[in-house]
Design a protein around this motif. Structure first.
Motif, short mmCIF file in Angstrom:
data_model
loop_
_atom_site.label_atom_id
_atom_site.label_comp_id
_atom_site.label_asym_id
_atom_site.label_seq_id
_atom_site.Cartn_x
_atom_site.Cartn_y
_atom_site.Cartn_z
N PHE A 108 0.74 -1.22 0.03
CA PHE A 108 -0.09 0.02 0.08
C PHE A 108 0.92 1.10 -0.01
O PHE A 108 1.83 1.27 0.66
CB PHE A 108 -0.84 0.00 1.25
CG PHE A 108 -1.92 -1.11 1.22
CD1 PHE A 108 -3.13 -0.73 0.52
CD2 PHE A 108 -1.81 -2.26 1.99
CE1 PHE A 108 -4.15 -1.75 0.64
CE2 PHE A 108 -2.64 -3.17 1.85
CZ PHE A 108 -3.90 -2.99 1.14
N ALA A 109 0.46 2.27 -0.70
CA ALA A 109 1.17 3.42 -0.76
C ALA A 109 0.39 4.20 0.31
O ALA A 109 -0.96 4.34 0.55
CB ALA A 109 0.85 4.41 -2.07
N TYR A 148 3.17 -3.88 3.50
CA TYR A 148 4.35 -2.85 3.21
C TYR A 148 3.83 -1.86 2.88
O TYR A 148 3.03 -1.68 1.85
CB TYR A 148 5.40 -3.74 2.31
CG TYR A 148 6.10 -4.80 3.24
CD1 TYR A 148 5.70 -6.01 3.03
CD2 TYR A 148 7.41 -4.57 3.89
CE1 TYR A 148 6.20 -7.10 3.82
CE2 TYR A 148 8.03 -5.77 4.47
CZ TYR A 148 7.55 -6.80 4.40
OH TYR A 148 7.88 -7.97 4.83
N PHE A 149 4.29 -0.65 3.41
CA PHE A 149 3.79 0.72 3.31
C PHE A 149 5.07 1.59 2.68
O PHE A 149 6.01 1.47 3.19
CB PHE A 149 3.03 1.50 4.18
CG PHE A 149 1.74 0.93 4.72
CD1 PHE A 149 0.46 1.45 4.11
CD2 PHE A 149 1.96 -0.10 5.62
CE1 PHE A 149 -0.67 0.92 4.88
CE2 PHE A 149 0.54 -0.61 6.29
CZ PHE A 149 -0.59 -0.04 5.66
N CYS A 150 4.77 2.41 1.59
CA CYS A 150 5.65 3.38 0.94
C CYS A 150 5.04 4.62 1.42
O CYS A 150 3.83 4.89 1.36
CB CYS A 150 6.14 3.13 -0.33
SG CYS A 150 6.90 4.35 -1.05
N GLN A 161 2.39 2.59 -5.29
CA GLN A 161 3.06 1.07 -5.62
C GLN A 161 2.38 0.53 -6.56
O GLN A 161 1.43 0.10 -6.56
CB GLN A 161 3.19 0.51 -4.28
CG GLN A 161 3.99 1.13 -3.20
CD GLN A 161 3.86 0.57 -1.93
OE1 GLN A 161 3.41 1.04 -0.97
NE2 GLN A 161 4.17 -0.74 -1.80
N LYS A 162 3.37 -0.08 -7.75
CA LYS A 162 2.81 -1.01 -8.82
C LYS A 162 1.93 -2.09 -8.49
O LYS A 162 0.84 -2.34 -8.98
CB LYS A 162 3.85 -0.99 -9.79
CG LYS A 162 4.62 0.16 -10.43
CD LYS A 162 3.87 0.85 -11.20
CE LYS A 162 4.97 2.21 -11.85
NZ LYS A 162 4.02 3.20 -12.67
N LEU A 163 2.35 -3.01 -7.89
CA LEU A 163 1.74 -4.00 -7.24
C LEU A 163 0.84 -3.83 -5.94
O LEU A 163 1.40 -3.16 -5.10
CB LEU A 163 2.83 -5.27 -6.99
CG LEU A 163 3.68 -5.58 -8.19
CD1 LEU A 163 4.67 -6.53 -7.66
CD2 LEU A 163 2.71 -6.14 -9.13
N LYS A 164 -0.36 -4.43 -6.04
CA LYS A 164 -1.06 -4.15 -4.77
C LYS A 164 -1.02 -5.58 -3.89
O LYS A 164 -1.46 -5.50 -2.74
CB LYS A 164 -2.67 -4.39 -5.31
CG LYS A 164 -2.97 -3.08 -6.17
CD LYS A 164 -2.54 -1.87 -5.37
CE LYS A 164 -2.80 -0.71 -6.29
NZ LYS A 164 -2.16 0.52 -5.89
N HIS A 165 -0.56 -6.78 -4.47
CA HIS A 165 -0.14 -7.83 -3.69
C HIS A 165 0.78 -8.95 -4.50
O HIS A 165 1.03 -8.64 -5.61
CB HIS A 165 -1.29 -8.74 -3.21
CG HIS A 165 -2.17 -9.34 -4.39
ND1 HIS A 165 -3.22 -8.72 -5.21
CD2 HIS A 165 -2.18 -10.46 -5.06
CE1 HIS A 165 -3.46 -9.32 -6.16
NE2 HIS A 165 -2.86 -10.50 -6.09
N LEU A 166 1.66 -9.54 -3.65
CA LEU A 166 2.69 -10.26 -4.17
C LEU A 166 2.60 -11.52 -3.31
O LEU A 166 2.72 -11.59 -2.14
CB LEU A 166 3.94 -9.62 -4.14
CG LEU A 166 5.07 -10.18 -4.64
CD1 LEU A 166 5.26 -10.66 -6.08
CD2 LEU A 166 6.60 -9.38 -4.25
N LEU A 167 2.74 -12.73 -4.05
CA LEU A 167 3.12 -14.04 -3.37
C LEU A 167 4.50 -14.80 -3.84
O LEU A 167 4.53 -14.79 -5.05
CB LEU A 167 1.86 -14.92 -3.81
CG LEU A 167 2.02 -16.45 -3.13
CD1 LEU A 167 1.71 -16.20 -1.64
CD2 LEU A 167 0.81 -17.12 -3.61
#
Length: 114
Positions: free
Chosen positions: A9-10, A106-108, A20-26
């Motif tokens: 999340f931004a 994870y936040f930016c 942030q380009k991706l919203k979730h990543l596995l």
């Protein structure tokens, strides 16, 4: 085989768009690394931050006050995290040697000041 889930999340910041380009990543644990990407659109927002939220806490992982400069916060210093800041508008966070306890949100964020 373990898998690690990253939610990205931004953090909304007044007057700046943080993306942030991706919203979730596995990712597969114990054999992988991931690199999270973030960018914003205001050249006067010199500081960028990466946060990690787990069930128990929200921790500042790393910050940068300028391009080509980054600091990893204790207790994460000298660990699996690497923050890169190639230019004022972009940052990345690499997480190496994934483990199941790396599953988190994870936040930016971006800011004019530290």
């Amino acid at each position: 085989m373990l898998w690690v889930l990253f939610l990205l999340f931004a953090k909304p910041t007044d007057g700046v768009n943080v993306v942030q380009k991706l919203k979730h990543l596995l990712a597969q644990a114990e054999s992988s690394s991931v690199t999270l990407q973030c960018e914003h659109d205001k050249t006067d927002y010199f500081s960028m931050f990466w946060y990690r939220q787990t069930a128990g806490a929200m921790d500042l992982l790393a910050y940068s006050g300028a391009a080509n400069s980054a600091t990893i916060e204790p207790p994460f210093k000298d660990s699996k995290y690497t923050m890169n800041r190639p230019e004022v508008l972009k940052s990345s966070l690499e997480i190496k040697n994934l483990q199941s306890n790396d599953s988190a949100v994870y936040f930016c964020a971006a800011s004019i000041t530290h």
